[in-house]
Design a protein around this motif. Structure first.
Motif, PDB file in Angstrom:
ATOM      1  N   THR A 154       0.840  -1.210   0.000  1.00 13.34           N
ATOM      2  CA  THR A 154       0.000   0.000   0.000  1.00 13.34           C
ATOM      3  C   THR A 154       0.871   1.255   0.000  1.00 13.34           C
ATOM      4  OG1 THR A 154      -0.172  -0.033   2.427  1.00 13.34           O
ATOM      5  CG2 THR A 154      -1.910  -1.153   1.173  1.00 13.34           C
ATOM      6  N   ALA A 155       2.048   1.153  -0.584  1.00 12.56           N
ATOM      7  CA  ALA A 155       2.981   2.287  -0.596  1.00 12.56           C
ATOM      8  C   ALA A 155       2.389   3.490  -1.321  1.00 12.56           C
ATOM      9  CB  ALA A 155       4.293   1.871  -1.252  1.00 12.56           C
ATOM     10  N   ALA A 156       1.659   3.245  -2.395  1.00 11.84           N
ATOM     11  CA  ALA A 156       1.048   4.354  -3.134  1.00 11.84           C
ATOM     12  C   ALA A 156      -0.012   5.048  -2.288  1.00 11.84           C
ATOM     13  CB  ALA A 156       0.438   3.853  -4.441  1.00 11.84           C
ATOM     14  N   THR A 157      -0.780   4.271  -1.530  1.00  7.90           N
ATOM     15  CA  THR A 157      -1.797   4.856  -0.653  1.00  7.90           C
ATOM     16  C   THR A 157      -1.143   5.748   0.399  1.00  7.90           C
ATOM     17  OG1 THR A 157      -3.252   2.954  -0.978  1.00  7.90           O
ATOM     18  CG2 THR A 157      -3.665   4.329   0.951  1.00  7.90           C
ATOM     19  N   GLU A 158      -0.029   5.287   0.951  1.00  9.42           N
ATOM     20  CA  GLU A 158       0.683   6.097   1.934  1.00  9.42           C
ATOM     21  C   GLU A 158       1.204   7.381   1.294  1.00  9.42           C
ATOM     22  OE1 GLU A 158       0.701   5.483   5.163  1.00  9.42           O
ATOM     23  OE2 GLU A 158      -0.565   3.774   4.651  1.00  9.42           O
ATOM     24  N   TYR A 159       1.628   7.282   0.037  1.00 19.60           N
ATOM     25  CA  TYR A 159       2.065   8.471  -0.693  1.00 19.60           C
ATOM     26  C   TYR A 159       0.921   9.479  -0.775  1.00 19.60           C
ATOM     27  CZ  TYR A 159       2.959  11.368  -4.839  1.00 19.60           C
ATOM     28  OH  TYR A 159       3.089  12.420  -5.703  1.00 19.60           O
ATOM     29  N   PHE A 160      -0.266   9.000  -1.137  1.00 23.49           N
ATOM     30  CA  PHE A 160      -1.417   9.892  -1.258  1.00 23.49           C
ATOM     31  C   PHE A 160      -1.815  10.478   0.097  1.00 23.49           C
ATOM     32  CE2 PHE A 160      -2.295   7.411  -5.219  1.00 23.49           C
ATOM     33  CZ  PHE A 160      -2.163   8.488  -6.081  1.00 23.49           C
ATOM     34  N   LYS A 161      -1.717   9.686   1.149  1.00 23.30           N
ATOM     35  CA  LYS A 161      -2.031  10.217   2.475  1.00 23.30           C
ATOM     36  C   LYS A 161      -1.138  11.405   2.798  1.00 23.30           C
ATOM     37  CE  LYS A 161      -3.870   6.287   5.110  1.00 23.30           C
ATOM     38  NZ  LYS A 161      -3.613   5.383   6.257  1.00 23.30           N
ATOM     39  N   GLY A 162       0.159  11.229   2.562  1.00 21.10           N
ATOM     40  CA  GLY A 162       1.096  12.298   2.874  1.00 21.10           C
ATOM     41  C   GLY A 162       0.915  13.528   2.023  1.00 21.10           C
ATOM     42  N   LYS A 163       0.555  13.319   0.772  1.00 21.23           N
ATOM     43  CA  LYS A 163       0.460  14.434  -0.166  1.00 21.23           C
ATOM     44  C   LYS A 163      -0.888  15.140  -0.154  1.00 21.23           C
ATOM     45  CE  LYS A 163       4.511  14.239  -2.269  1.00 21.23           C
ATOM     46  NZ  LYS A 163       5.444  15.395  -2.331  1.00 21.23           N
ATOM     47  N   GLY A 215     -13.220  13.446   9.237  1.00 22.45           N
ATOM     48  CA  GLY A 215     -12.130  12.533   9.571  1.00 22.45           C
ATOM     49  C   GLY A 215     -12.454  11.093   9.225  1.00 22.45           C
ATOM     50  N   LYS A 216     -13.649  10.644   9.574  1.00 27.10           N
ATOM     51  CA  LYS A 216     -14.051   9.276   9.273  1.00 27.10           C
ATOM     52  C   LYS A 216     -14.228   9.071   7.767  1.00 27.10           C
ATOM     53  CE  LYS A 216     -14.145   7.432  13.343  1.00 27.10           C
ATOM     54  NZ  LYS A 216     -13.205   6.329  13.691  1.00 27.10           N
ATOM     55  N   GLY A 217     -14.692  10.126   7.088  1.00 24.30           N
ATOM     56  CA  GLY A 217     -14.835  10.030   5.642  1.00 24.30           C
ATOM     57  C   GLY A 217     -13.500   9.835   4.951  1.00 24.30           C
ATOM     58  N   LEU A 218     -12.487  10.571   5.385  1.00 25.65           N
ATOM     59  CA  LEU A 218     -11.155  10.430   4.806  1.00 25.65           C
ATOM     60  C   LEU A 218     -10.533   9.084   5.170  1.00 25.65           C
ATOM     61  CD1 LEU A 218      -9.607  13.980   5.304  1.00 25.65           C
ATOM     62  CD2 LEU A 218     -10.571  12.984   3.237  1.00 25.65           C
ATOM     63  N   ASP A 219     -10.725   8.655   6.406  1.00 18.40           N
ATOM     64  CA  ASP A 219     -10.214   7.337   6.799  1.00 18.40           C
ATOM     65  C   ASP A 219     -10.776   6.257   5.880  1.00 18.40           C
ATOM     66  OD1 ASP A 219      -8.825   8.491   8.875  1.00 18.40           O
ATOM     67  OD2 ASP A 219     -10.255   7.883  10.445  1.00 18.40           O
ATOM     68  N   GLY A 220     -12.069   6.326   5.634  1.00 21.93           N
ATOM     69  CA  GLY A 220     -12.712   5.334   4.788  1.00 21.93           C
ATOM     70  C   GLY A 220     -12.224   5.384   3.362  1.00 21.93           C
ATOM     71  N   LEU A 221     -12.016   6.579   2.850  1.00 22.89           N
ATOM     72  CA  LEU A 221     -11.523   6.738   1.484  1.00 22.89           C
ATOM     73  C   LEU A 221     -10.162   6.072   1.314  1.00 22.89           C
ATOM     74  CD1 LEU A 221     -11.843   8.018  -1.343  1.00 22.89           C
ATOM     75  CD2 LEU A 221     -10.788  10.092  -0.412  1.00 22.89           C
ATOM     76  N   PHE A 222      -9.284   6.261   2.288  1.00 18.90           N
ATOM     77  CA  PHE A 222      -7.947   5.667   2.197  1.00 18.90           C
ATOM     78  C   PHE A 222      -7.981   4.147   2.397  1.00 18.90           C
ATOM     79  CE2 PHE A 222      -6.377  10.069   3.169  1.00 18.90           C
ATOM     80  CZ  PHE A 222      -5.717  10.236   1.956  1.00 18.90           C
ATOM     81  N   VAL A 223      -8.932   3.654   3.184  1.00 15.21           N
ATOM     82  CA  VAL A 223      -9.081   2.203   3.326  1.00 15.21           C
ATOM     83  C   VAL A 223      -9.447   1.586   1.977  1.00 15.21           C
ATOM     84  CG1 VAL A 223     -10.565   0.381   4.277  1.00 15.21           C
ATOM     85  CG2 VAL A 223      -9.668   2.161   5.773  1.00 15.21           C
ATOM     86  N   VAL A 224     -10.386   2.209   1.280  1.00 11.54           N
ATOM     87  CA  VAL A 224     -10.803   1.697  -0.028  1.00 11.54           C
ATOM     88  C   VAL A 224      -9.679   1.857  -1.044  1.00 11.54           C
ATOM     89  CG1 VAL A 224     -12.446   1.984  -1.936  1.00 11.54           C
ATOM     90  CG2 VAL A 224     -13.242   2.086   0.428  1.00 11.54           C
ATOM     91  N   LEU A 225      -8.954   2.960  -0.987  1.00  9.42           N
ATOM     92  CA  LEU A 225      -7.835   3.166  -1.898  1.00  9.42           C
ATOM     93  C   LEU A 225      -6.774   2.085  -1.700  1.00  9.42           C
ATOM     94  CD1 LEU A 225      -6.391   4.800  -4.056  1.00  9.42           C
ATOM     95  CD2 LEU A 225      -5.538   6.330  -2.253  1.00  9.42           C
ATOM     96  N   ALA A 226      -6.494   1.735  -0.444  1.00 10.44           N
ATOM     97  CA  ALA A 226      -5.526   0.669  -0.171  1.00 10.44           C
ATOM     98  C   ALA A 226      -6.011  -0.665  -0.741  1.00 10.44           C
ATOM     99  CB  ALA A 226      -5.296   0.547   1.334  1.00 10.44           C
TER     100      ALA A 226
END
Length: 250
Positions: A154-163, A215-226
């Motif tokens: 999930t390295a790309a997802t972590e990239y998107f989280k940071g950016k 906050g929960k909306g963003l958490d969920g978005l990144f879970v699906v992205l991963a």
């Protein structure tokens, strides 16, 4: 240095996103003129010899575009959050005592309506991530690609989280606020607060419901992205685009 990076990018995108067997990877690298030794007189494939580092990097970015587009499409629709148990927005922990009490005295439907309305607000906000993800992909550098290459599944997802987290928070909040009014979150919340006055020792002053849903909306978005990133790596045939075919072979 560019030659080594080009090789790494090809191997990464071919194996992670296109996924041929090892023999096919060797053949593709030879066709691109970057794999192993070539026998005297061997000519590089004319089509492959025209590929630039930029074109190869575009293949990686295209794969990431697919993943982010899928994530936004999956969350930014009716029941995108509510029907997905992994990301469904539940009653805030601070309101759990209130929820139990209300359900015990027959106010379960009102609680359910409130939970549904929070998820509907997040579903309306999710599409605002599309442009922000796109901008992050466009801005990706070769150094970013190296980090993704050396990272986990999930390295790309972590990239998107940071950016993108700060930008997404800014973009989500007004949409969530507007959506919560439209779908009845604020009204439901005020009703619950009215009922909460009868619950001893329950103090809800200062609780920011908007921030909670954002906050929960963003958490969920990144879970699906991963999840989408993992699918792209493991099931590449469903993610192949024309650009990937042009760059890595048909």
């Amino acid at each position: 240095m560019k030659r080594a990076l080009r090789t790494a990018l090809v191997i990464f995108v071919v194996t992670a996103f296109v996924g041929p067997a090892a023999g096919q990877v060797d053949k593709l690298l030879k066709d691109l003129g970057i794999g192993g030794q070539t026998s005297p007189g061997t000519q590089t494939s004319p089509a492959a010899s025209g590929l630039s580092d930029e074109r190869i990097a575009s293949g990686l970015k295209e794969a990431l575009n697919v993943g982010t587009r899928n994530a936004v499409n999956l969350t930014g629709k009716v029941d995108g959050y509510f029907a997905n148990q992994a990301i469904k927005i539940l009653m805030p922990e601070k309101l759990k005592t209130l929820e139990s009490g209300l359900r015990a005295v027959g106010y379960g439907p009102q609680v359910d309506e409130f939970v549904l309305s929070m998820n509907r607000a997040a579903e309306k906000a999710a599409p605002s991530a599309r442009t922000i993800f796109g901008d992050a992909i466009t801005a990706m550098t070769f150094d970013d690609a190296r980090r993704i290459l050396g990272g986990g599944e999930t390295a790309a997802t972590e990239y998107f989280k940071g950016k993108t987290t700060d930008q997404l928070t800014t973009a989500f909040r007004p949409v969530v606020e507007k959506s919560m009014n439209e779908v009845g979150v604020t009204r439901s919340y005020q009703q619950l607060l009215g009922l909460a006055k009868a619950v001893p020792f329950l103090n809800l002053e200062g609780f920011d419901l908007d921030s909670y849903v954002v906050g929960k909306g963003l958490d969920g978005l990144f879970v699906v992205l991963a999840d989408e990133e993992r699918k792209i790596r493991k099931n590449p045939t469903a993610r192949v685009t024309e650009l990937l075919k042009d760059v890595f072979g048909r």
